[in-house]
Every structure is written in C-alpha cells, then in structure tokens.
Design a protein around this motif. Structure first.
Motif, PDB file in Angstrom:
ATOM      1  N   ALA A 176     -11.033-129.669   4.344  1.00 39.97           N
ATOM      2  CA  ALA A 176      -9.952-129.216   5.099  1.00 39.97           C
ATOM      3  C   ALA A 176      -9.159-130.190   5.742  1.00 39.97           C
ATOM      4  N   GLU A 177      -7.937-130.144   5.799  1.00 43.82           N
ATOM      5  CA  GLU A 177      -7.168-130.714   6.556  1.00 43.82           C
ATOM      6  C   GLU A 177      -6.080-129.964   7.278  1.00 43.82           C
ATOM      7  N   PRO A 178      -5.679-130.318   8.782  1.00 45.96           N
ATOM      8  CA  PRO A 178      -4.473-129.566   9.342  1.00 45.96           C
ATOM      9  C   PRO A 178      -3.325-129.643   8.677  1.00 45.96           C
ATOM     10  N   VAL A 179      -2.393-128.460   8.729  1.00 47.38           N
ATOM     11  CA  VAL A 179      -1.046-128.461   8.143  1.00 47.38           C
ATOM     12  C   VAL A 179      -0.297-127.519   8.975  1.00 47.38           C
ATOM     13  N   ARG A 219      -5.490-122.142   4.228  1.00 50.29           N
ATOM     14  CA  ARG A 219      -4.838-121.798   3.124  1.00 50.29           C
ATOM     15  C   ARG A 219      -5.644-122.203   1.895  1.00 50.29           C
ATOM     16  N   GLY A 220      -6.230-121.355   0.991  1.00 48.77           N
ATOM     17  CA  GLY A 220      -6.901-121.949   0.091  1.00 48.77           C
ATOM     18  C   GLY A 220      -6.401-122.690  -0.999  1.00 48.77           C
ATOM     19  N   HIS A 221      -7.063-123.803  -1.489  1.00 50.15           N
ATOM     20  CA  HIS A 221      -6.732-124.899  -2.289  1.00 50.15           C
ATOM     21  C   HIS A 221      -7.556-125.040  -3.417  1.00 50.15           C
ATOM     22  N   LYS A 239       0.359-132.568  -8.808  1.00 51.00           N
ATOM     23  CA  LYS A 239      -0.662-133.745  -8.252  1.00 51.00           C
ATOM     24  C   LYS A 239      -1.926-133.299  -7.691  1.00 51.00           C
ATOM     25  N   PRO A 240      -3.032-133.636  -7.890  1.00 50.53           N
ATOM     26  CA  PRO A 240      -4.301-133.600  -7.094  1.00 50.53           C
ATOM     27  C   PRO A 240      -4.130-133.720  -5.741  1.00 50.53           C
ATOM     28  N   HIS A 241      -4.722-133.008  -4.960  1.00 50.60           N
ATOM     29  CA  HIS A 241      -4.578-133.383  -3.494  1.00 50.60           C
ATOM     30  C   HIS A 241      -5.965-133.142  -2.787  1.00 50.60           C
ATOM     31  N   PRO A 242      -6.829-134.190  -3.000  1.00 46.69           N
ATOM     32  CA  PRO A 242      -7.914-134.278  -2.363  1.00 46.69           C
ATOM     33  C   PRO A 242      -8.143-134.217  -0.830  1.00 46.69           C
ATOM     34  N   LEU A 243      -9.038-133.220  -0.452  1.00 45.85           N
ATOM     35  CA  LEU A 243      -9.146-132.904   0.996  1.00 45.85           C
ATOM     36  C   LEU A 243     -10.396-133.721   1.637  1.00 45.85           C
TER      37      LEU A 243
END
Length: 276
Positions: free
Chosen positions: A172-175, A221-223, A236-240
C-alpha cells in the motif's frame, strides 16, 4: 435516513466499462473467466467485505449486483461469503444498459421512494473505513440546508491508500485523489429516481454541488491486474511498497482488513470459503 451501498460484482452490463468488448458474449467471457472470478472473490472476501461488515453504524443496506448468468460455483462462493453480513443483499439481473440497471437495483432497495436517502458506490476490491457510514450520516446532517435545497448533493472523501493483496500480504501507499469513486456518496431527495450510479464518479461536480473532505483516511483503492482501468494499452506498472507490521496493524484498525487473512486466502486453493 436510509443508507444504501451499491457494488457491482462482475455484472455484464451494456456500457459502463472503460475497455469495450466486441459483443456481450465477449464481455461475459472476460468477466467470467475462472482465473478472474477467483481473484475477484478473494479480493471481495479479504478487502471489500470486511470493511462493510465492521461499520460502526450498521444501519445500512449493501446491494451487490450480479448477472443472472454468473457461473454457479462463483455465485455459491459469493453467497457463502455474505451469509454472515446482514446488510448484504445479492440482486441478480439479466444484462442491460449499465446506468438503467444500476438505478433500478438501487431504487428497488429504497424502503420509501418519497423519503430522502444516502447512497454510496463501492467496487468489489475496495474498502471503506469502518466509520464511513457514520461519517456520511454526519456529513449529511451538517449539510442539511444544502441537501434540502438541491435534488442531489455529492460527498467525497479524497484521502486513502492504493493497495494490492497477494500471498505475502498487503502492499500500500497513501494517496489523495478526489472523485475516485470510492468513499463517494450522494444525498438523494425524496422522489428523485436518479442514483449515485447515474453519474461518472469523476464528473459529479458537473451535475450537483459537492462537499469534499480531505481527512481522515477513508478508503483503500484496489490495484490489481484485472482492474477495468488497467486493461488499456500502455498502462505502466505501479509497484507498491510492502507494509510492515505497524502498517498492517493500522489497516486492520482503520479498515478491518487483516493481512494475515489475506495471506491465508491467497495462499489457499480456490473454492468456497465462508467467513470466519
């Protein structure tokens, strides 16, 4: 005031997808592919449903729209998962125009069409904070004059986390992202048949007054690989980053999302799993 949450679970709508398919058969083949349904059920079990079941204000209805063609094994798993959640109602409907079917399903859940209600939209791989329903009621009360003056009023909480789940737990990362469609709701006046699903979530401010809250964290938010928004070319990939123990504890406390349960569910073989 009645509160209705609305979730589409692999419903084969006509329209409503960012990525189009050649025909309904192609759409159903994509939605009902066994690998996709298995992942959606795991995410629903570990991310979506725990946050719904743990709401501090339990007085709401959570409508889950499915196609009447949903394969029986997936339907049985879904029914087993929601059996212990009294707010959950599964509504099976044939394919139809996306906004019309969603509107009809939500209005069918209204106990009194002449009375105002609060409606929130929710995806099957997202979570809301355990006090979301309570916060929504309070927001509507605080904005009573605004709600009385307009047919529709939008409420949006823009702070949360982007998350992904796997057999190792939770990343996870904060957004901060306004109008993202999660932790978003409408106050709907009595007699108004339009619903929270009649408007694109990023465009509600074009159609009604809205109130935005930038705190506290209110959503996950699911990714994942089967997100509709991630099926387009050149995404693009967005690694968390992987959460540590403290981060996992914070997710459990705020969203009732348990990383230990995620590890268990994603490491196990597919099949029906009733909620513990």
């Amino acid at each position: 005031m009645q509160v209705i949450g609305f979730c589409r679970f692999s419903y084969p709508a006509e329209g409503g997808f960012q990525v189009e398919h050649d025909d309904l058969a192609a759409r159903m083949a994509y939605l009902y592919a066994p690998a996709r349904l298995d992942e959606r059920l795991r995410l629903f079990e570990t991310i979506c449903l725990p946050s719904i079941a743990a709401q501090t204000d339990p007085d709401f209805t959570f409508v889950i729209l499915i196609g009447d063609s949903l394969p029986e094994p997936a339907k049985a798993r879904l029914e087993a998962l929601v059996a212990g959640v009294p707010q959950a109602v599964i509504d099976a409907r044939p394919p139809g125009a996306h906004r019309k079917v969603c509107q009809d399903a939500i209005n069918a859940a209204r106990s009194d069409m002449a009375a105002p209600c609060l409606q929130f939209r929710h995806d099957d791989d997202d979570a809301i904070a355990v006090d979301f329903v309570a916060a929504l009621r309070q927001a509507a009360a605080d904005c009573a004059a605004l709600c009385a003056a307009h047919r529709l009023v939008g409420f949006d909480w823009n702070r949360g986390h982007l998350v992904s789940a796997d057999a190792q737990g939770l990343c996870a990362e904060p957004v901060v992202h306004p109008y993202w469609g999660v932790a978003q709701a409408l106050h709907v006046q009595g007699g108004v048949r339009q619903s929270v699903m009649n408007f694109g979530h990023q465009k509600i401010a074009l159609h009604m007054p809205t109130v935005t809250f930038n705190a506290p964290d209110m959503y996950l938010r699911g990714h994942n690989g089967f997100n509709d928004s991630r099926q387009k070319a050149h995404v693009k990939p967005h690694p968390l980053p992987r959460l540590d123990a403290a981060g996992e504890d914070a997710m459990r406390a705020r969203f009732n999302v348990d990383a230990d349960r995620i590890r268990q569910v994603f490491a196990s073989a597919s099949g029906p799993r009733a909620r513990a």
